[in-house]
Enzyme design. Structure first.
Site, PDB file in Angstrom:
ATOM      1  N   GLY A  98    -109.026 -35.608  80.847  1.00 50.70           N
ATOM      2  CA  GLY A  98    -109.203 -34.287  80.227  1.00 50.70           C
ATOM      3  C   GLY A  98    -110.580 -34.143  79.620  1.00 50.70           C
ATOM      4  O   GLY A  98    -111.008 -34.958  78.809  1.00 50.70           O
ATOM      5  N   GLY A 104    -111.984 -31.370  77.883  1.00 51.75           N
ATOM      6  CA  GLY A 104    -112.048 -30.149  77.080  1.00 51.75           C
ATOM      7  C   GLY A 104    -112.803 -30.368  75.785  1.00 51.75           C
ATOM      8  O   GLY A 104    -113.785 -31.120  75.738  1.00 51.75           O
ATOM      9  N   ASN A 105    -112.323 -29.734  74.724  1.00 51.50           N
ATOM     10  CA  ASN A 105    -113.021 -29.792  73.426  1.00 51.50           C
ATOM     11  C   ASN A 105    -113.147 -31.200  72.876  1.00 51.50           C
ATOM     12  O   ASN A 105    -114.067 -31.486  72.115  1.00 51.50           O
ATOM     13  CB  ASN A 105    -112.264 -28.943  72.400  1.00 51.50           C
ATOM     14  CG  ASN A 105    -112.404 -27.477  72.719  1.00 51.50           C
ATOM     15  OD1 ASN A 105    -113.472 -27.004  73.072  1.00 51.50           O
ATOM     16  ND2 ASN A 105    -111.300 -26.748  72.622  1.00 51.50           N
ATOM     17  N   VAL A 106    -112.206 -32.067  73.244  1.00 54.03           N
ATOM     18  CA  VAL A 106    -112.268 -33.452  72.768  1.00 54.03           C
ATOM     19  C   VAL A 106    -112.896 -34.360  73.832  1.00 54.03           C
ATOM     20  O   VAL A 106    -113.823 -35.129  73.555  1.00 54.03           O
ATOM     21  CB  VAL A 106    -110.855 -33.974  72.399  1.00 54.03           C
ATOM     22  CG1 VAL A 106    -110.937 -35.420  71.930  1.00 54.03           C
ATOM     23  CG2 VAL A 106    -110.234 -33.099  71.312  1.00 54.03           C
ATOM     24  N   LYS A 144     -98.008 -26.858  60.452  1.00 54.84           N
ATOM     25  CA  LYS A 144     -98.505 -26.284  61.706  1.00 54.84           C
ATOM     26  C   LYS A 144     -97.862 -24.922  61.858  1.00 54.84           C
ATOM     27  O   LYS A 144     -96.784 -24.670  61.309  1.00 54.84           O
ATOM     28  CB  LYS A 144     -98.074 -27.187  62.876  1.00 54.84           C
ATOM     29  CG  LYS A 144     -98.866 -26.988  64.134  1.00 54.84           C
ATOM     30  CD  LYS A 144    -100.130 -27.827  64.167  1.00 54.84           C
ATOM     31  CE  LYS A 144    -100.965 -27.545  65.394  1.00 54.84           C
ATOM     32  NZ  LYS A 144    -102.157 -28.397  65.457  1.00 54.84           N
TER      33      LYS A 144
HETATM   34  P1  NAD Z   1    -108.700 -28.381  75.785  1.00 54.33           P
HETATM   35  O1  NAD Z   1    -107.715 -27.392  76.263  1.00 54.33           O
HETATM   36  O2  NAD Z   1    -110.036 -27.943  75.314  1.00 54.33           O
HETATM   37  O3  NAD Z   1    -108.940 -29.499  76.914  1.00 54.33           O
HETATM   38  C1  NAD Z   1    -107.920 -30.079  77.655  1.00 54.33           C
HETATM   39  C2  NAD Z   1    -108.499 -30.452  79.008  1.00 54.33           C
HETATM   40  O4  NAD Z   1    -107.511 -31.179  79.735  1.00 54.33           O
HETATM   41  C3  NAD Z   1    -108.876 -29.246  79.859  1.00 54.33           C
HETATM   42  O5  NAD Z   1    -110.162 -29.435  80.407  1.00 54.33           O
HETATM   43  C4  NAD Z   1    -107.795 -29.213  80.936  1.00 54.33           C
HETATM   44  O6  NAD Z   1    -108.242 -28.669  82.157  1.00 54.33           O
HETATM   45  C5  NAD Z   1    -107.492 -30.686  81.064  1.00 54.33           C
HETATM   46  N1  NAD Z   1    -106.185 -30.994  81.662  1.00 54.33           N
HETATM   47  C6  NAD Z   1    -105.044 -30.274  81.565  1.00 54.33           C
HETATM   48  N2  NAD Z   1    -104.071 -30.880  82.281  1.00 54.33           N
HETATM   49  C7  NAD Z   1    -104.615 -32.004  82.808  1.00 54.33           C
HETATM   50  C8  NAD Z   1    -104.120 -33.061  83.613  1.00 54.33           C
HETATM   51  N3  NAD Z   1    -102.859 -33.082  84.056  1.00 54.33           N
HETATM   52  N4  NAD Z   1    -104.960 -34.055  83.950  1.00 54.33           N
HETATM   53  C9  NAD Z   1    -106.235 -34.042  83.518  1.00 54.33           C
HETATM   54  N5  NAD Z   1    -106.768 -33.080  82.765  1.00 54.33           N
HETATM   55  C10 NAD Z   1    -105.965 -32.073  82.404  1.00 54.33           C
HETATM   56  O7  NAD Z   1    -107.939 -29.202  74.635  1.00 54.33           O
HETATM   57  P2  NAD Z   1    -108.611 -30.093  73.501  1.00 54.33           P
HETATM   58  O8  NAD Z   1    -108.884 -29.267  72.300  1.00 54.33           O
HETATM   59  O9  NAD Z   1    -109.708 -30.921  74.113  1.00 54.33           O
HETATM   60  O10 NAD Z   1    -107.398 -31.030  73.112  1.00 54.33           O
HETATM   61  C11 NAD Z   1    -106.990 -32.086  73.969  1.00 54.33           C
HETATM   62  C12 NAD Z   1    -105.853 -32.852  73.297  1.00 54.33           C
HETATM   63  O11 NAD Z   1    -106.286 -33.344  72.039  1.00 54.33           O
HETATM   64  C13 NAD Z   1    -104.602 -32.014  73.001  1.00 54.33           C
HETATM   65  O12 NAD Z   1    -103.473 -32.861  73.089  1.00 54.33           O
HETATM   66  C14 NAD Z   1    -104.800 -31.593  71.564  1.00 54.33           C
HETATM   67  O13 NAD Z   1    -103.569 -31.299  70.926  1.00 54.33           O
HETATM   68  C15 NAD Z   1    -105.429 -32.859  71.003  1.00 54.33           C
HETATM   69  N6  NAD Z   1    -106.225 -32.645  69.779  1.00 54.33           N
HETATM   70  C16 NAD Z   1    -107.283 -31.799  69.791  1.00 54.33           C
HETATM   71  C17 NAD Z   1    -108.035 -31.638  68.638  1.00 54.33           C
HETATM   72  C18 NAD Z   1    -109.257 -30.746  68.628  1.00 54.33           C
HETATM   73  O14 NAD Z   1    -110.015 -30.821  67.673  1.00 54.33           O
HETATM   74  N7  NAD Z   1    -109.492 -29.944  69.660  1.00 54.33           N
HETATM   75  C19 NAD Z   1    -107.686 -32.316  67.477  1.00 54.33           C
HETATM   76  C20 NAD Z   1    -106.606 -33.204  67.498  1.00 54.33           C
HETATM   77  C21 NAD Z   1    -105.888 -33.365  68.682  1.00 54.33           C
END
Ligand code: NAD
Length: 346
Positions: free
Chosen positions: A175, A177-179, A78
């Site tokens: 949450g 977001g992207n996931v 990373k």
């Molecule tokens: P993101 O930033 O796109 O989405 C995160 C979401 O969580 C946002 O909508 C944000 O507003 C919300 N959020 C933040 N604090 C919050 C809270 N206290 N309560 C509720 N919602 C809250 O991130 P992502 O890419 O969706 O990733 C989410 C998690 O998954 C992270 O831990 C990331 O490390 C992990 N992850 C992501 C990927 C990927 O492909 N994007 C891959 C593996 C792991």
């Protein structure tokens, strides 16, 4: 450094500051025993270097575990860039990062992550060939992480709840977001009933409208009486404060480092809650990277990601037979695999 609580025998940790471009970065190569270390580059306004180091050490170890549990020929790494991407990201800084990656001679393959994009990797490629997203497939917007979480959830719902499909399954998603957002889309299409939360009201409103979800306040998500709690926002959400409040029977989500400490796996088990290890449920991105070099059609990539479901089902069966947690079994399998392959290395 060697006494750092997150230091786990990492092979290499590189600290770099490039005065000309303003780059301050750390690359952590946790393990190359199974193959070159693959992992994203997080561009984030860390409070200080200590916070950046903690993050990069933890996340790089997680990458090793994701690849190893999915039996991929990849290691874990990373990188983090300290700064505000909107303000600090310049072509010169990305070139400097590319040179830093090149200096590791292919032991680390850099991918996009929070704060970095496929376009940023394209800029780095002027300096290094050791980047992800070099195939046409990489440009496909596939929600591979969410698809992997879905596959793990299907396996858990079948094993723990005896369900043949997800129709009517009650899932609380933290949450959007992207996931979390595409996970909701997949679950809604399969007839699941969604409860959601996010600190961004627009996102919860979108889920209410598009997926007939019920939105709750962020702190209320834990005690929802549901079948599955899917953490898809932050790490360390499974801790002494939240575990006693959980209303779910299964925890299966995409967030990294969901347990505040390893002992919280046992705290969940003591409450009869099945925890699907985060590094297994969210390994879709690593499988995607590997698969793209073999067959980059969307169908092949998604098909490869469904392996997460088969692996989850296998460990759930073993855990039931041995009265151990899934995490204890996957952790030992990863350690064994690393030891076996390490012993074979010259
Ligand atoms: P993101 O930033 O796109 O989405 C995160 C979401 O969580 C946002 O909508 C944000 O507003 C919300 N959020 C933040 N604090 C919050 C809270 N206290 N309560 C509720 N919602 C809250 O991130 P992502 O890419 O969706 O990733 C989410 C998690 O998954 C992270 O831990 C990331 O490390 C992990 N992850 C992501 C990927 C990927 O492909 N994007 C891959 C593996 C792991």
């Amino acid at each position: 450094m060697f006494d750092h609580p997150e230091f786990d025998g990492h092979e290499t940790v590189v600290f770099s500051r490039d005065a000309a471009s303003g780059l301050t970065a750390i690359i952590a190569v946790h393990s190359t025993v199974l193959g070159p270390a693959f992992g994203g580059c997080r561009f984030w306004p860390y409070e200080d270097e200590g916070a950046a180091l903690t993050d990069v050490l933890r996340l790089s170890r997680g990458m090793t575990y994701k690849a190893a549990i999915c039996e991929l020929p990849l290691g874990g790494g990373k990188s983090v860039i300290m700064g505000e991407p909107g303000r600090d990201k310049t072509p010169a800084l990305l070139h400097a990062m590319g040179r830093l990656v090149e200096g590791l001679g292919g032991r680390y393959i850099i991918a996009d992550d929070i704060g970095t994009s496929l376009d940023d990797l394209a800029v780095m490629r002027a300096e290094t060939s050791h980047t992800a997203a070099t195939t046409a497939a990489a440009a496909q917007p596939l929600a591979v992480t969410a698809f992997g979480v879905l596959a793990a959830m299907e396996a858990a719902a079948s094993s723990v709840l005896g369900r043949g499909d997800l129709a009517g399954l009650r899932v609380a998603v933290q949450g959007l977001g992207n996931v979390g957002q595409p996970l909701c889309e997949y679950l809604h299409a399969r007839g699941a009933e969604l409860t959601v939360c996010d600190i961004d009201a627009e996102r919860t409103a979108g889920a209410e409208k598009d997926f007939a979800a019920t939105a709750v306040a962020p702190d209320a998500i834990y005690e929802q009486e549901v079948d599955v709690f899917a953490p898809c926002a932050l790490g360390a959400v499974l801790n002494d404060k939240t575990i006693p409040r959980l209303g779910a029977k299964i925890v299966c989500g995409g967030a990294n480092n969901q347990l505040l400490s390893p002992s919280h796996d046992l705290a969940l088990a003591a409450r009869g809650i099945t925890y699907i290890p985060d590094y297994l449920a969210n390994a879709g991105g690593v499988i995607d990277f590997h698969q793209e070099s073999i067959d980059d059609s969307p169908a092949a990539v998604l098909n490869a990601v469904t392996r997460i479901g088969a692996i989850t089902a296998d460990y759930l069966a073993r855990a039931a037979a041995s009265n151990e947690t899934v995490l204890s079994l996957t952790d030992s399998q990863v350690r064994q695999r690393l030891a076996d392959c390490g012993a074979k290395s010259p």
